[in-house]
Design a protein around this motif. Structure first.
Motif, PDB file in Angstrom:
ATOM      1  N   THR A 302      39.210  43.973  36.033  1.00 60.11           N
ATOM      2  CA  THR A 302      38.821  43.178  36.263  1.00 60.11           C
ATOM      3  C   THR A 302      38.335  42.490  37.372  1.00 60.11           C
ATOM      4  O   THR A 302      37.704  40.992  37.537  1.00 60.11           O
ATOM      5  N   ALA A 303      39.027  42.500  38.506  1.00 61.59           N
ATOM      6  CA  ALA A 303      38.587  41.674  39.840  1.00 61.59           C
ATOM      7  C   ALA A 303      36.774  42.143  40.301  1.00 61.59           C
ATOM      8  O   ALA A 303      36.182  41.454  40.544  1.00 61.59           O
ATOM      9  N   GLN A 348      43.339  41.736  43.313  1.00 59.72           N
ATOM     10  CA  GLN A 348      45.079  40.993  43.853  1.00 59.72           C
ATOM     11  C   GLN A 348      46.072  41.924  44.933  1.00 59.72           C
ATOM     12  O   GLN A 348      46.305  40.831  45.127  1.00 59.72           O
ATOM     13  N   SER A 349      46.234  43.008  44.518  1.00 54.38           N
ATOM     14  CA  SER A 349      47.183  43.329  44.939  1.00 54.38           C
ATOM     15  C   SER A 349      46.966  43.803  46.459  1.00 54.38           C
ATOM     16  O   SER A 349      47.426  44.165  46.696  1.00 54.38           O
ATOM     17  N   GLY A 350      45.773  44.713  46.676  1.00 60.21           N
ATOM     18  CA  GLY A 350      45.158  44.112  47.780  1.00 60.21           C
ATOM     19  C   GLY A 350      45.280  46.226  48.143  1.00 60.21           C
ATOM     20  O   GLY A 350      45.258  46.616  49.419  1.00 60.21           O
ATOM     21  N   ALA A 399      48.096  43.307  32.799  1.00 65.50           N
ATOM     22  CA  ALA A 399      46.689  42.417  32.111  1.00 65.50           C
ATOM     23  C   ALA A 399      46.766  41.548  33.308  1.00 65.50           C
ATOM     24  O   ALA A 399      47.081  40.512  33.077  1.00 65.50           O
ATOM     25  N   SER A 400      44.727  41.758  34.013  1.00 66.99           N
ATOM     26  CA  SER A 400      45.043  40.397  35.064  1.00 66.99           C
ATOM     27  C   SER A 400      44.513  39.519  34.599  1.00 66.99           C
ATOM     28  O   SER A 400      43.890  39.565  33.581  1.00 66.99           O
ATOM     29  N   LEU A 483      37.761  43.692  28.315  1.00 63.53           N
ATOM     30  CA  LEU A 483      38.904  44.872  28.746  1.00 63.53           C
ATOM     31  C   LEU A 483      40.074  44.216  28.316  1.00 63.53           C
ATOM     32  O   LEU A 483      40.734  45.484  27.792  1.00 63.53           O
TER      33      LEU A 483
HETATM   34  O1  M6R Z   1      44.960  44.759  42.020  1.00 62.24           O
HETATM   35  P1  M6R Z   1      43.850  45.132  41.458  1.00 62.24           P
HETATM   36  O2  M6R Z   1      43.077  43.531  42.010  1.00 62.24           O
HETATM   37  O3  M6R Z   1      42.509  45.582  43.354  1.00 62.24           O
HETATM   38  O4  M6R Z   1      43.076  45.891  40.720  1.00 62.24           O
HETATM   39  C1  M6R Z   1      42.025  46.208  39.824  1.00 62.24           C
HETATM   40  C2  M6R Z   1      41.989  46.125  37.941  1.00 62.24           C
HETATM   41  O5  M6R Z   1      42.965  48.035  38.086  1.00 62.24           O
HETATM   42  C3  M6R Z   1      42.820  45.417  37.203  1.00 62.24           C
HETATM   43  O6  M6R Z   1      42.275  44.502  37.633  1.00 62.24           O
HETATM   44  C4  M6R Z   1      42.697  45.690  36.168  1.00 62.24           C
HETATM   45  O7  M6R Z   1      41.393  46.084  35.399  1.00 62.24           O
HETATM   46  C5  M6R Z   1      44.116  44.726  35.146  1.00 62.24           C
HETATM   47  N1  M6R Z   1      44.640  45.983  34.826  1.00 62.24           N
HETATM   48  C6  M6R Z   1      42.708  44.752  34.296  1.00 62.24           C
HETATM   49  O8  M6R Z   1      43.776  43.300  33.665  1.00 62.24           O
END
Ligand code: M6R
Length: 607
Positions: A302-303, A348-350, A399-400, A483
């Protein structure tokens, strides 16, 4: 996300405060602290888990019946013991825990320093404790009112004072606080889940309200000291429901939080009248970004989709050559980057292993590395040269959702920042920032239509495949929508640029193969329209997301969903939300675990 618990009553405060803090753990935090009044104030703080705090505690010292406690999710200053709450002033007279952001804290801090105050932490909160000491004569309520009059920003706060050991004060402006009314005791928390074990009788404090509480009574007033009558309500939620603010799933809660999370992501960062952006985290490198010639965005899932929207914005409005890469591929290619390239890691998580590795690779090649990260103090946040936090609180559902819209909003801020360093006019800067600030109300309009989306999902949940299509800014929206559907409902979905379908995928279309078109009235609307006609000519069902008021598409497609008008570059923020809700309902109708889909982890820390 920060959490507050406070107690005054017949029992020892410590066990109730610790239990409350543990109940708030699910919200995420990086440090915690407690202060208990008991012939003087005893305070203890620690970085990491509540368990670490408990281990440090000498419970004999903390035997008082009034106290405040906090879990901190760092915003101003690193997650350290010194920055953890409670904070006190020079004399240790007042102790404060605070959620929210004091926007004018720098100005207030400078004035207090000139008056001789010494600050220990890097936090915005500490100014509150110093102001209270500065104003205090003989009445804690008067000192608090004078302090609140000076604060700009948001707060939910709780205060105790050494000189008035039988009083607890709390105040709210933009950051929730709930008062739990028990038998000869009162528990205050930022979230009902922290007090539900002790009482189900609660009063929700509204913005601008202050509660003055002693062991048996409380009084609620506003900043003009006018008394306010409030009704006690009964909480019927279970503990699990309380953690989700009454929503059945974290994902639905997080989708609904988006008006607020966008406000939190852009708060204090836009100067609309000048068409300018102020990003504290990038201030030290502003002279370097001026000379950057190329941007490369690295991210996953998603990022990465947010990064794709960013690429279009940066090219169109900041005139900067931009590429966006799967972080997992970046490190194995020979990317052409140098000192004039800025690599932006979006996460998101870093902690995503691939994104981290890509960012490290870019660093070794001499690029300037920037982060757009939600988790404060995470590895990517620490290792990038500079960066910006999302400030959206923890995202718990796998899910982001709210992270995506926030990442796009922050990339829009980057676009204005870099654009204004180049050729972007003040008028254009104003326009983008004005539209960004208008988004939260528009998002509210979209999420309110949840039931309409549920009805659409009921017609399509048995589909085996769905194609998602869009053009330009909404091609990333299409792949993000696909996605979401895949990861939540395990239905096969594919996202395509609308113009690509006739190069192969259209062969699959028949009456049982639905397509979702993201087709707002923008510069590519007419083109999308032709592609929709092509699908309809082959009897394919079409679900369209378009701009409010559009009548033309209504006649053509099977289902229509409206989003409010906004600037083309910001449409993905609005258009993604119905797709999040659609995926959520499709998954539920297929009996899937929406918060924890199979085979997935929230943070992918392996390659
Ligand atoms: O923590 P991050 O943003 O780096 O994570 C990236 C992907 O693993 C994350 O966006 C993943 O695709 C989600 N499950 C989507 O909903």
């Amino acid at each position: 996300m920060c959490g507050i618990v406070a107690y005054i009553g017949k029992n020892k405060a410590l066990p109730i405060l610790l239990d409350g803090l543990k109940r708030l753990e699910y919200r995420g935090y990086d440090s915690a602290g407690i202060a208990v009044l008991n012939s003087g104030v005893h305070s203890i703080k620690s970085v990491g888990k509540i368990k670490a705090l408990e281990e440090k505690l000498d419970s004999k010292k903390f035997s008082g019946k009034i106290g405040i406690a906090h879990t901190r999710w760092a915003t101003h200053g690193e997650p350290t013991e010194i920055n953890a709450h409670p904070h006190s002033g020079d004399q240790g007279k007042f102790w404060v825990v605070h959620n929210g952001i004091i926007e004018n804290y720098r100005t207030l801090k400078d004035k207090l320093i000139q008056k001789g105050h010494n600050f220990k932490s890097q936090t915005d909160t500490e100014v509150i404790a110093h102001l209270l000491e500065d104003f205090y004569k003989d009445n804690i309520t008067d000192a608090l009112i004078s302090t609140l009059k000076l604060l700009k920003g948001t707060y939910g706060l709780a205060v105790i004072c050494k000189d008035e050991p039988d009083k607890l004060l709390v105040a709210r402006n933009g950051s929730p606080l709930v008062i739990g009314v028990g038998q000869d005791e009162t528990i205050i928390a930022s979230d009902v889940s922290a007090l539900i074990r002790h009482t189900r009788q609660v009063i929700y404090l509204d913005d601008g309200e202050i509660a003055e509480i002693d062991q048996n009574n409380f009084r609620i007033i506003n900043i003009q000291e006018k008394e306010i009558k409030k009704t006690v309500e009964e909480i019927e939620w279970s503990l699990e429901q309380a953690e989700k603010s009454g929503y059945p799933h974290f994902m639905l809660k997080e989708i609904n939080e988006q008006p607020e999370s966008i406000i939190n992501s852009i708060r204090g960062r836009t100067i609309i009248k000048d068409g300018k952006v102020k990003l504290g985290g990038l201030e030290t490198i502003m002279n370097i970004t001026r000379f950057i010639e190329k941007i490369s965005i690295v991210a996953c899932g998603t990022a990465k989709h947010a990064g794709m929207v960013g690429q279009l914005m940066l090219e169109e409005y900041a005139n900067l050559e931009t590429s966006v890469e799967f972080a997992s591929e970046f490190r194995y290619r020979k990317p052409i980057i140098d000192q004039k390239t800025a690599v932006i890691a979006v996460s998101q998580s870093g902690e995503t292993a691939d994104t981290l590795a890509a960012m490290r690779e870019a660093k070794t090649k001499g690029a300037l590395t920037l982060g757009i990260v939600n988790a404060v103090g995470s590895t990517i946040a620490r290792e990038t040269d500079a960066g910006v936090y999302n400030h959206i609180g923890p995202e718990i559902a796998v899910a982001s959702t709210k992270a995506f819209t926030s990442q796009v909003a922050i990339l829009a801020l980057f676009t204005v920042l870099f654009g204004r360093q180049r050729q972007m006019s003040m008028v254009m800067g104003r326009r983008i920032l004005g539209e960004l600030n208008a988004l939260p109300d528009k998002i509210k309009f979209v999420v309110k239509q949840n039931n309409k989306i549920k009805k659409i999902a009921k017609k399509y949940y048995k589909s085996n495949n769905i194609l998602y299509m869009g053009r330009k800014y909404n091609y990333p929206t299409a792949i993000e929508g696909a996605l979401k559907l895949k990861e939540l409902s395990y239905i096969h979905a594919e996202g395509l640029p609308s113009g690509e379908m006739k190069h192969g995928s259209i062969a699959m279309i028949d009456k049982d193969f639905p397509s979702v078109f993201i087709a707002p009235e923008d510069s590519v609307y007419e083109k999308n329209l032709s592609n929709i006609e092509e699908i309809k000519a082959r009897s394919g069902p079409v679900i369209a997301v378009t701009t409010e008021g559009n009548k033309e598409l209504k006649k053509l497609v099977d289902e229509i969903f409206y989003i409010p008008k906004t600037l083309e570059m910001l449409t993905p923020i609005l258009a993604t939300i119905p797709l999040q809700l659609f995926a959520y309902h499709m998954a539920l109708l297929n009996n899937k675990d929406v918060d924890k889909p199979r085979n997935l982890a929230k943070s992918v820390t392996v390659e």
